[in-house]
Design a protein around this motif. Structure first.
Motif, mmCIF file in Angstrom:
data_model
loop_
_atom_site.group_PDB
_atom_site.id
_atom_site.type_symbol
_atom_site.label_atom_id
_atom_site.label_comp_id
_atom_site.label_asym_id
_atom_site.label_seq_id
_atom_site.Cartn_x
_atom_site.Cartn_y
_atom_site.Cartn_z
ATOM 1 N N ASP A 108 -10.229 49.822 85.378
ATOM 2 C CA ASP A 108 -9.660 49.614 83.723
ATOM 3 C C ASP A 108 -8.123 49.938 83.974
ATOM 4 O O ASP A 108 -7.505 50.791 84.858
ATOM 5 C CB ASP A 108 -10.349 51.197 83.357
ATOM 6 C CG ASP A 108 -11.826 50.979 83.185
ATOM 7 O OD1 ASP A 108 -12.355 49.954 82.728
ATOM 8 O OD2 ASP A 108 -12.738 51.978 83.344
ATOM 9 N N THR A 136 -1.421 51.942 83.858
ATOM 10 C CA THR A 136 -2.207 52.847 84.527
ATOM 11 C C THR A 136 -3.487 52.254 85.037
ATOM 12 O O THR A 136 -4.285 51.988 84.061
ATOM 13 C CB THR A 136 -2.569 54.189 83.806
ATOM 14 O OG1 THR A 136 -0.986 54.647 83.385
ATOM 15 C CG2 THR A 136 -2.997 55.309 84.675
ATOM 16 N N GLU A 137 -3.651 52.117 86.172
ATOM 17 C CA GLU A 137 -5.150 51.437 86.636
ATOM 18 C C GLU A 137 -6.093 52.612 87.170
ATOM 19 O O GLU A 137 -5.524 53.880 87.811
ATOM 20 C CB GLU A 137 -4.823 50.688 87.941
ATOM 21 C CG GLU A 137 -4.026 49.168 87.485
ATOM 22 C CD GLU A 137 -3.875 48.262 88.764
ATOM 23 O OE1 GLU A 137 -4.076 48.896 89.829
ATOM 24 O OE2 GLU A 137 -3.338 47.277 88.413
ATOM 25 N N CYS A 138 -7.285 52.647 86.923
ATOM 26 C CA CYS A 138 -8.291 53.507 87.306
ATOM 27 C C CYS A 138 -9.624 52.801 87.680
ATOM 28 O O CYS A 138 -9.870 52.211 86.821
ATOM 29 C CB CYS A 138 -8.376 54.634 86.118
ATOM 30 S SG CYS A 138 -9.197 56.102 86.329
ATOM 31 N N ASP A 142 -11.849 58.981 84.933
ATOM 32 C CA ASP A 142 -11.351 59.159 83.612
ATOM 33 C C ASP A 142 -9.894 58.784 83.421
ATOM 34 O O ASP A 142 -8.885 58.956 84.209
ATOM 35 C CB ASP A 142 -11.184 60.814 83.115
ATOM 36 C CG ASP A 142 -12.622 61.467 83.236
ATOM 37 O OD1 ASP A 142 -13.426 60.819 82.642
ATOM 38 O OD2 ASP A 142 -12.535 62.740 83.377
ATOM 39 N N LEU A 143 -9.715 57.887 82.360
ATOM 40 C CA LEU A 143 -8.431 57.127 82.139
ATOM 41 C C LEU A 143 -7.893 57.454 80.942
ATOM 42 O O LEU A 143 -8.355 57.456 79.873
ATOM 43 C CB LEU A 143 -8.680 55.739 82.381
ATOM 44 C CG LEU A 143 -7.259 54.863 81.750
ATOM 45 C CD1 LEU A 143 -6.180 55.140 82.992
ATOM 46 C CD2 LEU A 143 -7.820 53.393 81.808
ATOM 47 N N SER A 171 0.266 59.827 81.277
ATOM 48 C CA SER A 171 -0.818 59.032 81.913
ATOM 49 C C SER A 171 -1.844 59.937 82.864
ATOM 50 O O SER A 171 -1.400 60.983 83.162
ATOM 51 C CB SER A 171 -0.402 57.789 82.482
ATOM 52 O OG SER A 171 0.407 58.206 83.577
ATOM 53 N N CYS A 173 -5.308 59.585 85.581
ATOM 54 C CA CYS A 173 -6.473 58.974 86.114
ATOM 55 C C CYS A 173 -7.043 59.881 87.183
ATOM 56 O O CYS A 173 -6.417 60.468 88.254
ATOM 57 C CB CYS A 173 -6.117 57.397 86.888
ATOM 58 S SG CYS A 173 -7.409 56.804 87.776
#
Length: 249
Positions: A108, A136-138, A142-143, A171, A173
């Motif tokens: 995500d 922001t990659e996750c 939880d993102l 942000s 993650c």
């Protein structure tokens, strides 16, 4: 001695003209002045006009103009004027999914985007001046990502008519109660000053953790007035948990 009637009338008229000042009499201090300036004199100076091109926050643009720029569901729009003309700061978030080849997992991605449009005249089209993206990659956690909207906007801190743009974002993650990453940027023309840090987490019964801050080299080079502003923004947000900001028109 007898006096000729015609001679007497002539003397009387002469005395009357002398008493009234006669034709061509110069004005005295008791004469009422007129608005007309004497011939050949310089005109009176015009009243001073307020300086144009200073900084001001402007009313929201009509949807027809923002739609033409392809703006959809922004988090915040800031319409202002400074010495460069009109500016339109657009804050947005987009959510996508991507495949990570290394882990062979779907990720995500929440991308925060700040875009500045500008124009030099009201009848000219807006053109993009710059754009900043922060993804922001996750993976399966939880993102969250967003702007502190009440701390992000345009101002003129030093009163020189040139806008400074404040971008304060968060942000996250993770899978628990961990600090969020916080970024505070102050942009003025091509200059960018930045603070990176993390939120302070306070849990009842436990010692607070997080809250660390790293000042970039650009922050250390910023004018003191700009540093003071960024410090104030940092103090306003680093104890807050992001994720509750709502979109504004």
């Amino acid at each position: 001695m007898s006096v000729d009637r015609s001679s007497w009338l002539a003397v009387a008229c002469a005395l009357a003209l002398a008493a009234c000042g006669g034709p061509g009499k110069a004005a005295t201090d008791t004469d009422v002045a007129t608005d007309a300036a004497p011939e050949g004199s310089a005109p009176a100076a015009a009243p001073a006009q307020p300086a144009s091109g200073g900084f001001a926050v402007l009313p929201a643009l009509p949807g027809s103009e923002t739609d033409g720029l392809g703006i959809r569901d922004p988090l915040k729009l800031v319409h202002y004027r400074d010495t460069a003309g009109e500016g339109l700061l657009v804050l947005a978030r987009t959510d996508t999914r991507t495949h990570d080849a290394d882990s062979d997992q779907d990720m995500d991605v929440a991308t925060l985007t700040a875009t500045l449009y500008g124009r030099t005249a009201a009848d000219a089209p807006f053109v993009q001046r710059w754009q900043s993206e922060s993804p922001t990659e996750c993976e399966g956690l939880d993102l969250d990502a967003g702007y502190f909207l009440d701390q992000s906007g345009a101002s003129d801190l030093d009163g020189d008519g040139v806008a400074e743009l404040t971008l304060a974002s968060h942000s996250f993650c993770g899978g628990g109660v961990d600090p969020q990453q916080i970024v505070i940027e102050l942009r003025r023309d091509n200059d960018v000053y930045r603070i990176d840090g993390e939120s302070l987490v306070t849990i009842e019964g436990d010692a607070p953790f997080g809250g660390e801050r790293q000042d970039s080299a650009s922050y250390k080079d910023a004018p003191p007035l700009f540093q003071e502003h960024m410090d104030a923004v940092w103090k306003a947000v680093y104890t807050r948990r992001g994720g509750q900001d709502k979109a504004t028109p």
